[in-house]
Design a protein around this motif. Sequence first.
Motif, PDB file in Angstrom:
ATOM      1  N   ASP A 218      58.868  15.761  35.677  1.00  0.00           N
ATOM      2  CA  ASP A 218      57.770  14.968  36.228  1.00  0.00           C
ATOM      3  C   ASP A 218      57.705  13.579  35.588  1.00  0.00           C
ATOM      4  O   ASP A 218      57.425  12.586  36.267  1.00  0.00           O
ATOM      5  CB  ASP A 218      56.434  15.701  36.013  1.00  0.00           C
ATOM      6  CG  ASP A 218      56.256  16.862  36.981  1.00  0.00           C
ATOM      7  OD1 ASP A 218      57.001  16.919  37.988  1.00  0.00           O
ATOM      8  OD2 ASP A 218      55.376  17.707  36.749  1.00  0.00           O
ATOM      9  N   LYS A 221      60.308  11.402  37.192  1.00  0.00           N
ATOM     10  CA  LYS A 221      59.921  11.006  38.545  1.00  0.00           C
ATOM     11  C   LYS A 221      58.874   9.897  38.510  1.00  0.00           C
ATOM     12  O   LYS A 221      58.907   8.970  39.331  1.00  0.00           O
ATOM     13  CB  LYS A 221      59.390  12.216  39.307  1.00  0.00           C
ATOM     14  CG  LYS A 221      60.472  13.244  39.632  1.00  0.00           C
ATOM     15  CD  LYS A 221      59.870  14.521  40.200  1.00  0.00           C
ATOM     16  CE  LYS A 221      60.956  15.578  40.418  1.00  0.00           C
ATOM     17  NZ  LYS A 221      60.406  16.886  40.826  1.00  0.00           N
ATOM     18  N   TYR A 222      57.971   9.988  37.560  1.00  0.00           N
ATOM     19  CA  TYR A 222      56.944   8.948  37.423  1.00  0.00           C
ATOM     20  C   TYR A 222      57.589   7.608  37.040  1.00  0.00           C
ATOM     21  O   TYR A 222      57.327   6.581  37.671  1.00  0.00           O
ATOM     22  CB  TYR A 222      55.921   9.359  36.364  1.00  0.00           C
ATOM     23  CG  TYR A 222      54.953   8.248  36.012  1.00  0.00           C
ATOM     24  CD1 TYR A 222      53.833   7.992  36.807  1.00  0.00           C
ATOM     25  CD2 TYR A 222      55.171   7.438  34.898  1.00  0.00           C
ATOM     26  CE1 TYR A 222      52.963   6.961  36.493  1.00  0.00           C
ATOM     27  CE2 TYR A 222      54.309   6.411  34.579  1.00  0.00           C
ATOM     28  CZ  TYR A 222      53.201   6.173  35.380  1.00  0.00           C
ATOM     29  OH  TYR A 222      52.356   5.139  35.072  1.00  0.00           O
ATOM     30  N   TYR A 249      52.104  13.244  38.552  1.00  0.00           N
ATOM     31  CA  TYR A 249      53.191  13.618  37.652  1.00  0.00           C
ATOM     32  C   TYR A 249      52.822  13.676  36.168  1.00  0.00           C
ATOM     33  O   TYR A 249      53.610  14.197  35.369  1.00  0.00           O
ATOM     34  CB  TYR A 249      54.361  12.636  37.810  1.00  0.00           C
ATOM     35  CG  TYR A 249      55.014  12.699  39.171  1.00  0.00           C
ATOM     36  CD1 TYR A 249      55.647  13.862  39.595  1.00  0.00           C
ATOM     37  CD2 TYR A 249      55.009  11.610  40.024  1.00  0.00           C
ATOM     38  CE1 TYR A 249      56.255  13.941  40.840  1.00  0.00           C
ATOM     39  CE2 TYR A 249      55.616  11.664  41.278  1.00  0.00           C
ATOM     40  CZ  TYR A 249      56.230  12.833  41.673  1.00  0.00           C
ATOM     41  OH  TYR A 249      56.826  12.903  42.914  1.00  0.00           O
TER      42      TYR A 249
END
Length: 320
Positions: A218, A221-222, A249
């Motif tokens: 996460d 992805k952020y 995220y």
Amino acid sequence: MRMPLLLISVAFIGSVFFFITNENELNSVKQIIVSPALPDSDHSRVQPNIIAETDDQTNGKPQSHGSTEQKNRLQEAKGQALMSAITSFWQLCRQQNNCDELLVQQQLILDENRYQLLLNFFDNQQTEQRLMGSSLISQSSSLADKIAHVKSIREQVWGADAHLLFEDQDAYYDYRLLLADPDSRFNQALSADGFMNEYNAMLEELGEELDRFSLDSDNAKYEEAVNLIPASMPENEAVRIKSQLANKYLTGNEQQAIVNRTEQVDQQQQEVADYQQGLNALEVELANERATSKKTMSDEDWLVYKAERLYQYRLDFFSA
């Protein structure tokens, strides 16, 4: 005392500039270079990843027919998996002090091209690293030019094996080039909703390859999404995007840490700006003095006087 804060400010801002320059330009070009230690054996100068061994092989038992059908990673693997297989091979044979014996075995198993790759891996790797370190390319060069430069060195060193070894990295390079395209899906997004829709669609398209592009967490992805926000995005929409990404995220603690870092950077930047503004004003004042009241002062005395004024300014600023 301002001195610790300002010193941290300068170092931090420099680090941020360096990171942004490298991450956003080539930045995103991840270069995975394995640097194994030089083995003692002449042949073990390459540090590779070993053949997939079965439990029977490990225990010194004859290999069963089923295990012979198991794919030999040195023969079948590509990309980072092959890189790992080669380095593991050399690490293991060095530990067991039987590199010559294992090389003979591998020569019977591998095709000639794979065997030569295994045998010469370490020397080629050192050559690649030397050329990468000695070559010069301007930081202002485009991402495409920088990637082409890296690929040209690899092709020079590894020849046809370059794509075999760096398949994963080449895929990542293509991914970064696609995102850097002015006509990319993200650069065309004009709103937070449009950007988020495009980002979610991209993650779905990558599917099981998310880990290949280091997007399997996460946090990753952020960070990736934040980096993809185009400069043309209206400020209020960019703020909305970051807020939506953080809520999706990041944990509460991670979100607060980002807020704290942002406030610290703002404070440090203001501190640096105040220092520079005061220094510029002092320089103007000194120039006027040199042209008027200090006009008759000798050059030597003037330099001493100027140095004292600058020193006093820094002392006063940092002790305020």
